[in-house]
Design a protein around this motif. Structure first.
Motif, mmCIF file in Angstrom:
data_model
loop_
_atom_site.group_PDB
_atom_site.id
_atom_site.type_symbol
_atom_site.label_atom_id
_atom_site.label_comp_id
_atom_site.label_asym_id
_atom_site.label_seq_id
_atom_site.Cartn_x
_atom_site.Cartn_y
_atom_site.Cartn_z
ATOM 1 N N ASP A 178 0.869 -1.173 -0.072
ATOM 2 C CA ASP A 178 -0.024 0.105 0.053
ATOM 3 C C ASP A 178 1.057 1.107 -0.312
ATOM 4 N N GLY A 194 0.945 3.218 4.960
ATOM 5 C CA GLY A 194 0.577 2.108 4.135
ATOM 6 C C GLY A 194 1.352 0.868 4.404
ATOM 7 N N ARG A 223 1.824 4.261 0.214
ATOM 8 C CA ARG A 223 1.524 5.703 0.575
ATOM 9 C C ARG A 223 1.915 5.689 2.106
ATOM 10 N N ALA A 227 1.306 -2.244 10.180
ATOM 11 C CA ALA A 227 0.080 -1.338 9.570
ATOM 12 C C ALA A 227 -0.585 -0.616 10.931
#
Length: 155
Positions: A46, A51, A48, A89
């Protein structure tokens, strides 16, 4: 000590434009990320800040690395990616080992690709060296370079 005191890195001049090196880095990680005969399985990327980054490495004898779990701190497409394993995360703290900085820079008609592992302390750096940082990361960088150049030739 400076921020780079506990740093290990590998650099390769890749004979492709940055756009191709970036595409290989983002889309073909399962083909270059760990030294063969090991293979990588991307669980999640992910890309970003905050992420999840999770990759599992499988050995030829059935060995399993468990997911290498971390987060993205910075993503500048075709230029720089920074990840760390200090968090899972959701900003869940975990025992940190390193922060990795991946850079892509123009060099002539090619790309200078550098992967840098920054460790929290001398013990972590030494442990990574003893785990085979240079043979492993050197092979990973060679595989990345070859895949970039093969991808450019077939583009």
């Amino acid at each position: 000590m400076s921020g780079t005191a506990y740093e290990l890195s590998v650099t390769r001049l890749v004979n492709t434009p940055r756009a191709i090196a970036w595409k290989v880095w983002t889309d073909l990680k399962d083909e270059w990320f760990c030294p063969k005969p090991w293979r990588a399985e991307v669980i999640e990327e992910d890309m970003r800040p905050g992420g999840r980054s999770a990759v599992r490495m499988h050995g030829p004898d059935g060995a399993d690395s468990g997911p290498l779990e971390g987060i993205f701190l910075e993503v500048v497409p075709q230029e720089r990616v920074v990840t760390t394993d200090a968090y899972a995360a959701g900003w869940v703290p975990q025992k940190p080992f390193m922060t990795v900085i991946w850079t892509f820079a123009d060099e002539g008609e090619g790309t200078c690709f550098t992967a840098t592992a920054r460790h929290w302390d001398a013990e972590s750096l030494k442990r990574h060296e003893e785990m085979g940082f240079h043979p492993g990361w050197d092979q990973m960088a060679d595989q990345f370079k070859a895949l970039c150049e093969t991808s450019a030739a077939s583009a």
